[in-house]
Design an enzyme around this catalytic site. Structure first.
Site, PDB file in Angstrom:
ATOM      1  N   ASP A  15       0.946  -1.243   0.053  1.00 53.26           N
ATOM      2  CA  ASP A  15       0.065   0.050   0.079  1.00 53.26           C
ATOM      3  C   ASP A  15       0.916   1.149   0.050  1.00 53.26           C
ATOM      4  O   ASP A  15       1.942   1.276   0.578  1.00 53.26           O
ATOM      5  CB  ASP A  15      -0.842  -0.133   1.166  1.00 53.26           C
ATOM      6  CG  ASP A  15      -1.854   1.210   1.250  1.00 53.26           C
ATOM      7  OD1 ASP A  15      -2.903   1.010   0.298  1.00 53.26           O
ATOM      8  OD2 ASP A  15      -1.865   2.123   1.782  1.00 53.26           O
ATOM      9  N   HIS A  70      -5.234   4.585   6.216  1.00 58.07           N
ATOM     10  CA  HIS A  70      -4.597   5.579   5.542  1.00 58.07           C
ATOM     11  C   HIS A  70      -2.943   5.561   6.246  1.00 58.07           C
ATOM     12  O   HIS A  70      -2.309   6.311   5.538  1.00 58.07           O
ATOM     13  CB  HIS A  70      -4.970   6.842   5.154  1.00 58.07           C
ATOM     14  CG  HIS A  70      -6.344   6.733   4.286  1.00 58.07           C
ATOM     15  ND1 HIS A  70      -6.166   6.576   2.988  1.00 58.07           N
ATOM     16  CD2 HIS A  70      -7.738   6.848   4.855  1.00 58.07           C
ATOM     17  CE1 HIS A  70      -7.345   6.275   2.620  1.00 58.07           C
ATOM     18  NE2 HIS A  70      -8.305   6.506   3.818  1.00 58.07           N
ATOM     19  N   MET A 129       4.946  10.060  -4.699  1.00 54.87           N
ATOM     20  CA  MET A 129       4.522   8.745  -3.765  1.00 54.87           C
ATOM     21  C   MET A 129       5.451   9.177  -2.565  1.00 54.87           C
ATOM     22  O   MET A 129       6.418   9.628  -2.560  1.00 54.87           O
ATOM     23  CB  MET A 129       5.267   7.539  -4.205  1.00 54.87           C
ATOM     24  CG  MET A 129       4.781   6.385  -3.375  1.00 54.87           C
ATOM     25  SD  MET A 129       5.052   4.601  -4.142  1.00 54.87           S
ATOM     26  CE  MET A 129       6.808   4.557  -4.606  1.00 54.87           C
ATOM     27  N   ASP A 188      -2.467  -0.302   6.409  1.00 52.08           N
ATOM     28  CA  ASP A 188      -3.304  -0.714   5.083  1.00 52.08           C
ATOM     29  C   ASP A 188      -2.952  -1.939   4.520  1.00 52.08           C
ATOM     30  O   ASP A 188      -3.595  -2.851   4.306  1.00 52.08           O
ATOM     31  CB  ASP A 188      -3.490   0.301   4.292  1.00 52.08           C
ATOM     32  CG  ASP A 188      -4.165   1.709   4.727  1.00 52.08           C
ATOM     33  OD1 ASP A 188      -4.758   1.451   5.977  1.00 52.08           O
ATOM     34  OD2 ASP A 188      -4.490   2.676   4.037  1.00 52.08           O
TER      35      ASP A 188
END
Length: 183
Positions: free
Chosen positions: A11, A159, A24, A164
């Site tokens: 994730d 999150h 990212m 996750d």
């Protein structure tokens, strides 16, 4: 399950919807069948572009990550090293994601841009699609909230990329057991 496949739940959290223009920001990963084997890192942003909603949902700060995050080259090299470290000789790492197309697109881009290649190759396994195939559900029934109602996992998503990844690994194992029971 083939002993030559290591399913790795991945994730990420990002600053926006597409790689290249947006950064990212964090990566979380775990071996889906040995969730004690984890990887986690935060990355320095590669641009100052951001979608306000993306940062709001994660609570991440581009400024803070600029100071505390790893350079993308270091982050992706560390991630690749971790992947190779948990894969036995001749084992194939399989990228597992919940909405895998989104996460995989960033991970793939960053691996190619900063580490010379993607250890996962050019494919990813999507838990949502796997669930749809295993249960015969409609696509609208594949949200994590809908799936969690049916599968009742112990964990939940928040999150945080590692949390996750662990949550979606639990969902993946549950869906795989449904699929195995229908064979």
């Amino acid at each position: 399950m083939s002993p030559n496949e290591i399913f790795i739940s991945v994730d990420i959290e990002t600053a926006g919807p597409i790689p290249g223009e947006f950064s990212m920001l964090t990566i979380g990963a775990c071996d889906a069948y040995r969730p004690d084997r984890t990887f986690e890192c935060a990355l320095k942003p590669t641009s100052q572009n951001f979608d306000e909603d993306a940062l709001k949902v994660t609570g991440l700060s581009l400024e803070r990550l600029g100071l505390e995050g790893l350079e993308p080259v270091e982050a992706m090299s560390s991630f690749a090293e971790w992947i190779h470290g948990i894969c036995e000789e001749a084992a194939t790492p399989v990228f597992v994601g919940f909405n895998a197309p989104f996460d995989w697109s960033f991970v793939n881009y960053y691996f190619h841009r900063y580490a010379g290649g993607n250890p996962f190759g050019f494919t990813a396994l999507d838990v949502k699609a796997l669930y749809m195939g295993a249960t015969g559900s409609s696509w609208s029934e594949t949200s994590s909230k809908q799936i969690a109602k049916k599968l009742r996992p112990r964990s939940s998503g928040d999150h945080n990329a590692l949390h996750d990844a662990l949550y979606q690994a639990e969902l993946f194992r549950a869906v795989r057991s449904i699929a195995a029971a229908t064979r």
